[in-house]
Enzyme design. Structure first.
Site, PDB file in Angstrom:
ATOM      1  N   TRP A  50      35.390  45.216  31.149  1.00 20.00           N
ATOM      2  CA  TRP A  50      35.610  45.029  32.592  1.00 20.00           C
ATOM      3  C   TRP A  50      34.995  46.168  33.394  1.00 20.00           C
ATOM      4  O   TRP A  50      34.517  45.953  34.512  1.00 20.00           O
ATOM      5  CB  TRP A  50      37.091  44.849  32.905  1.00 20.00           C
ATOM      6  CG  TRP A  50      37.633  43.584  32.318  1.00 20.00           C
ATOM      7  CD1 TRP A  50      38.628  43.461  31.400  1.00 20.00           C
ATOM      8  CD2 TRP A  50      37.176  42.238  32.585  1.00 20.00           C
ATOM      9  NE1 TRP A  50      38.829  42.133  31.086  1.00 20.00           N
ATOM     10  CE2 TRP A  50      37.951  41.367  31.788  1.00 20.00           C
ATOM     11  CE3 TRP A  50      36.180  41.689  33.411  1.00 20.00           C
ATOM     12  CZ2 TRP A  50      37.774  39.972  31.791  1.00 20.00           C
ATOM     13  CZ3 TRP A  50      36.013  40.314  33.418  1.00 20.00           C
ATOM     14  CH2 TRP A  50      36.798  39.470  32.627  1.00 20.00           C
TER      15      TRP A  50
ATOM     16  N   ASP B  52      41.100  48.926  39.038  1.00 18.60           N
ATOM     17  CA  ASP B  52      41.267  47.538  38.613  1.00 18.60           C
ATOM     18  C   ASP B  52      42.573  47.496  37.810  1.00 18.60           C
ATOM     19  O   ASP B  52      42.662  48.038  36.718  1.00 18.60           O
ATOM     20  CB  ASP B  52      40.080  47.122  37.730  1.00 18.60           C
ATOM     21  CG  ASP B  52      40.227  45.703  37.174  1.00 18.60           C
ATOM     22  OD1 ASP B  52      41.259  45.052  37.438  1.00 18.60           O
ATOM     23  OD2 ASP B  52      39.296  45.255  36.472  1.00 18.60           O
TER      24      ASP B  52
ATOM     25  N   LYS C 109      47.219  37.289  35.373  1.00 17.90           N
ATOM     26  CA  LYS C 109      47.886  37.985  34.277  1.00 17.90           C
ATOM     27  C   LYS C 109      49.358  38.231  34.609  1.00 17.90           C
ATOM     28  O   LYS C 109      50.219  37.795  33.875  1.00 17.90           O
ATOM     29  CB  LYS C 109      47.199  39.328  33.982  1.00 17.90           C
ATOM     30  CG  LYS C 109      45.956  39.248  33.098  1.00 17.90           C
ATOM     31  CD  LYS C 109      44.717  38.773  33.798  1.00 17.90           C
ATOM     32  CE  LYS C 109      43.524  38.615  32.888  1.00 17.90           C
ATOM     33  NZ  LYS C 109      42.310  39.255  33.422  1.00 17.90           N
TER      34      LYS C 109
HETATM   35  C1  LIG Z   1      40.972  39.373  33.624  1.00 20.54           C
HETATM   36  C2  LIG Z   1      40.425  40.647  34.131  1.00 20.54           C
HETATM   37  C3  LIG Z   1      39.356  40.688  35.040  1.00 20.54           C
HETATM   38  C4  LIG Z   1      38.630  39.455  35.510  1.00 20.54           C
HETATM   39  O1  LIG Z   1      39.364  38.778  36.429  1.00 20.54           O
HETATM   40  P1  LIG Z   1      38.756  37.499  37.193  1.00 20.54           P
HETATM   41  O2  LIG Z   1      39.886  37.154  38.095  1.00 20.54           O
HETATM   42  O3  LIG Z   1      38.468  36.461  36.147  1.00 20.54           O
HETATM   43  O4  LIG Z   1      37.537  37.916  37.898  1.00 20.54           O
HETATM   44  C5  LIG Z   1      38.946  41.923  35.493  1.00 20.54           C
HETATM   45  N1  LIG Z   1      39.531  43.062  35.088  1.00 20.54           N
HETATM   46  C6  LIG Z   1      40.559  43.055  34.202  1.00 20.54           C
HETATM   47  C7  LIG Z   1      41.173  44.342  33.780  1.00 20.54           C
HETATM   48  C8  LIG Z   1      41.030  41.851  33.705  1.00 20.54           C
HETATM   49  O5  LIG Z   1      42.044  41.836  32.821  1.00 20.54           O
END
Ligand SMILES: *Cc1c(COP(=O)(O)O)cnc(C)c1O
Length: 359
Positions: free
Chosen positions: A101, A171, A195
């Site tokens: 990521w 993030d 999540k």
């Molecule tokens: C799942 C995830 C993403 C991607 O998220 P999207 O909503 O599919 O763009 C980005 N960063 C982390 C840490 C994730 O777990």
């Protein structure tokens, strides 16, 4: 109909109480005579929904008054671009590289400016959080970027970097709301919903006010944080149903004693699983102890055939989606807020049995 324990990394389990409440309100939302999905986002019912969602999120995360909460679309992945597009005045940012990521986030930032990789854990397949040497931080960086929980590898920051005047951008897609967070330490926190927040489709951005309004003139309207901040996330039609569901999840957390209570439950679930893995001769955790995530728990036997047998056996018992990420292999149990303690107990029980039968 029996619900399974779904260990998916995302989209992931939602609290059963939330799903039932949504089912109750699906056809006729609280006497409105229509579903939330059918409502105008400008009407008074939906205004009530989004305002309550924001108020509850502010309360459970204790978000200071000088931060805005935005409900956006495009997933966490669009934030990989929106962050540099809005914040890169000096065209320079610091990134810590801790997995796939951050790799994607770095690639986006590189299109717009200079990226200084402060540290990386790529040398050991991202199984740890690298040591950060403040001498490598750029004094004139527009921001300092981390991914607080690395969903694929199962690592998380036990301690945040001290970035001084440089805003810390995080993030937090896979660990937001899982433990107490001091929001005032961050410039921006963003998280895709699927999540720990709700269904896919909405992305939460928590942004310090002074970081809004610095984007270049030519930036398309919808990519500018200012647009969404000024329009209270209603510049265009927001993902209304996802926001409604997220609101139900925030309320669910609040009613269960807030994030402190959720954090205690999460620590209990994670330590139950890690203790079992560490005491096992068959299963191993590839992740350095101090950096282990309490949300995503990868484990391996070291034998791909044995892993496949375990995953198939678990699935028969209603322990679903335990296959590790395709780039890592083995197993991964994602145990987000909505995973009950009983789900982790059932997993540990099956691991015990499996080990006995495959010694
Ligand atoms: C799942 C995830 C993403 C991607 O998220 P999207 O909503 O599919 O763009 C980005 N960063 C982390 C840490 C994730 O777990």
């Amino acid at each position: 109909m029996a619900r399974v324990y779904n260990f998916s990394a995302g989209p992931a389990m939602l609290p059963e109480e939330v799903l039932k409440k949504a089912a109750d309100e699906l056809v006729d939302y609280r006497g409105a005579g229509m579903s939330v999905m059918e409502m105008s986002h400008r009407g008074k019912e939906f205004k009530g929904i989004i305002e309550a969602a924001e108020a509850d999120l502010r309360e459970i995360m204790d978000i200071p008054g000088n931060y805005k909460v935005l409900f956006l679309q495009g997933g966490a992945s669009l934030q990989f671009a929106m962050v540099p597009l809005n914040l890169m005045k000096n065209k320079k940012a610091d990134y810590v590289h801790t997995g796939q990521w951050t790799k994607k986030a770095i690639a986006e930032a590189k299109k717009l400016g200079d990226v200084n990789i402060v540290a990386s854990s790529e040398d050991e397949t991202f199984t740890y959080i690298p040591e950060l040497d403040p001498r490598k931080f750029s004094k004139d960086a527009d921001y300092f970027y981390i991914c607080t929980n690395n969903t694929i590898y199962g690592t998380r920051y036990a301690e945040l970097p001290e970035t001084g005047e440089v805003p810390l951008v995080a993030d937090m897609s896979s660990n937001i709301l899982s433990e107490r967070t001091d929001v005032s330490k961050f410039g921006i926190i963003f998280a895709g919903a699927q999540k720990n927040i709700g269904p896919a489709g909405v992305t939460i951005v928590i942004i310090r006010e002074d970081l809004i309004g610095n984007a270049p003139e030519e930036l398309p309207t919808l990519l500018n944080y200012k647009t969404h901040s000024e329009a209270f996330s209603m510049f265009n039609t927001p993902p209304t149903y996802s926001i409604y569901m997220a609101g139900l999840v925030f309320r669910w957390i609040k009613e269960r004693g807030g994030i402190k209570a959720i954090e205690e439950k999460n620590l209990k679930k994670a330590s139950m699983l890690y203790d079992h893995i560490d005491g096992s001769d068959l299963f191993k955790s590839p992740v350095r102890k101090e950096d282990r995530s309490i949300m995503n728990v990868p484990f391996v036997t070291g034998d791909a055939e044995m892993d496949a047998k375990f995953i198939a056996g678990a699935s028969e018992r209603g322990l679903k989606t335990l296959k590790g990420h395709r780039t890592v292999g083995g197993m991964r149990a994602s145990i987000y807020n909505a995973m009950p303690v009983e789900g982790v107990e059932a997993l540990v029980k099956f691991m015990e049995e499996f080990e006995k039968n495959n010694a």
